[in-house]
Design a protein around this motif. Structure first.
Motif, PDB file in Angstrom:
ATOM      1  N   GLU A 142      -6.782  10.348 -48.613  1.00 54.23           N
ATOM      2  CA  GLU A 142      -5.391  10.807 -48.731  1.00 54.23           C
ATOM      3  C   GLU A 142      -5.109  11.829 -47.642  1.00 54.23           C
ATOM      4  OE1 GLU A 142      -3.338  13.776 -51.801  1.00 54.23           O
ATOM      5  OE2 GLU A 142      -3.845  11.847 -52.728  1.00 54.23           O
ATOM      6  N   ILE A 143      -4.005  11.620 -46.951  1.00 56.31           N
ATOM      7  CA  ILE A 143      -3.497  12.582 -45.977  1.00 56.31           C
ATOM      8  C   ILE A 143      -2.112  12.973 -46.473  1.00 56.31           C
ATOM      9  CG2 ILE A 143      -2.721  12.925 -43.599  1.00 56.31           C
ATOM     10  CD1 ILE A 143      -4.741  10.791 -42.738  1.00 56.31           C
ATOM     11  N   VAL A 144      -1.835  14.267 -46.506  1.00 53.11           N
ATOM     12  CA  VAL A 144      -0.526  14.721 -46.970  1.00 53.11           C
ATOM     13  C   VAL A 144       0.364  14.986 -45.762  1.00 53.11           C
ATOM     14  CG1 VAL A 144       0.728  16.477 -48.285  1.00 53.11           C
ATOM     15  CG2 VAL A 144      -1.518  15.677 -49.081  1.00 53.11           C
ATOM     16  N   ILE A 145       1.516  14.331 -45.751  1.00 52.54           N
ATOM     17  CA  ILE A 145       2.502  14.501 -44.696  1.00 52.54           C
ATOM     18  C   ILE A 145       3.799  14.940 -45.356  1.00 52.54           C
ATOM     19  CG2 ILE A 145       3.829  13.367 -42.860  1.00 52.54           C
ATOM     20  CD1 ILE A 145       1.488  11.360 -42.618  1.00 52.54           C
ATOM     21  N   ASP A 146       4.227  16.147 -45.035  1.00 50.54           N
ATOM     22  CA  ASP A 146       5.459  16.692 -45.604  1.00 50.54           C
ATOM     23  C   ASP A 146       5.464  16.563 -47.133  1.00 50.54           C
ATOM     24  OD1 ASP A 146       7.866  18.046 -45.417  1.00 50.54           O
ATOM     25  OD2 ASP A 146       9.036  16.214 -45.186  1.00 50.54           O
ATOM     26  N   GLU A 147       4.342  16.953 -47.736  1.00 54.02           N
ATOM     27  CA  GLU A 147       4.162  16.990 -49.192  1.00 54.02           C
ATOM     28  C   GLU A 147       4.068  15.612 -49.842  1.00 54.02           C
ATOM     29  OE1 GLU A 147       6.942  19.676 -51.050  1.00 54.02           O
ATOM     30  OE2 GLU A 147       6.679  21.171 -49.479  1.00 54.02           O
ATOM     31  N   ILE A 148       3.951  14.563 -49.050  1.00 56.32           N
ATOM     32  CA  ILE A 148       3.830  13.205 -49.587  1.00 56.32           C
ATOM     33  C   ILE A 148       2.430  12.689 -49.276  1.00 56.32           C
ATOM     34  CG2 ILE A 148       4.686  10.818 -49.425  1.00 56.32           C
ATOM     35  CD1 ILE A 148       6.680  12.777 -50.695  1.00 56.32           C
ATOM     36  N   PRO A 149       1.675  12.275 -50.303  1.00 51.94           N
ATOM     37  CA  PRO A 149       0.367  11.690 -50.014  1.00 51.94           C
ATOM     38  C   PRO A 149       0.516  10.320 -49.355  1.00 51.94           C
ATOM     39  CG  PRO A 149       0.768  11.727 -52.388  1.00 51.94           C
ATOM     40  CD  PRO A 149       1.944  12.364 -51.728  1.00 51.94           C
ATOM     41  N   VAL A 150      -0.240  10.120 -48.296  1.00 50.57           N
ATOM     42  CA  VAL A 150      -0.283   8.863 -47.557  1.00 50.57           C
ATOM     43  C   VAL A 150      -1.740   8.423 -47.584  1.00 50.57           C
ATOM     44  CG1 VAL A 150       0.001   7.835 -45.268  1.00 50.57           C
ATOM     45  CG2 VAL A 150       1.667   9.501 -46.096  1.00 50.57           C
ATOM     46  N   TYR A 151      -1.980   7.143 -47.852  1.00 48.30           N
ATOM     47  CA  TYR A 151      -3.347   6.648 -48.012  1.00 48.30           C
ATOM     48  C   TYR A 151      -3.753   5.843 -46.793  1.00 48.30           C
ATOM     49  CZ  TYR A 151      -2.331   8.392 -52.560  1.00 48.30           C
ATOM     50  OH  TYR A 151      -1.966   9.238 -53.580  1.00 48.30           O
TER      51      TYR A 151
END
Length: 149
Positions: A121-130
């Protein structure tokens, strides 16, 4: 920064998060997320092909008015027999969906089983992206190069 300022991939990923689509990113955009400087105009994802997840995925695809580049019914992605037939009879490795202006593309990869991976998981602008981890990504790229040679 408002949602309108984001590149299409980030807006799409935000909607995946909001709709609880089970996915992870591979290929070029995954490399970008791991720090590789390169341009890419497609978002390659591995998805959970369960009927429930495919419905969520199609909802987002429809919201963004993405169209398949081949004449398929997107709901058939949930059918394992249909996916197998596409792979074996048509040599289909990816289902491509393009925006109406042809600027970007969402590629649903058929080569991998979602359950076989544990994406990071990478968080971009408070959104988790997988995204697939770097070592697995390198292995996938090596395998794909071998398939094309």
């Amino acid at each position: 920064m408002s949602e309108i300022d984001y590149p299409p991939f980030f807006v799409l990923l935000r909607r995946f998060y909001e709709q609880d689509v089970k996915y992870f990113i591979i290929d070029g955009f995954a490399a970008v997320l791991h720090g590789v400087l390169r341009a890419t105009f497609d978002l390659d994802v591995v998805v959970d092909f369960s009927e429930e997840n495919v419905k969520k995925l199609i909802s987002v695809i429809n919201e963004f008015n993405l169209k398949p580049t081949v004449p398929i019914n997107p709901t058939e992605m949930a059918d394992a027999d249909k996916r197998k037939k596409w792979r074996e009879e048509k040599n289909t490795k990816v289902l491509n969906f393009v925006d109406t202006e042809g600027i970007y593309r969402l590629d649903i990869v058929l080569l991998y089983n979602y359950a076989d991976f544990k994406p990071m998981e990478i968080v971009i602008d408070e959104i988790p992206v997988y995204v697939v981890d770097k070592e697995t990504l390198i292995g996938m790229k090596k395998m794909l190069v071998g398939m094309w040679i």
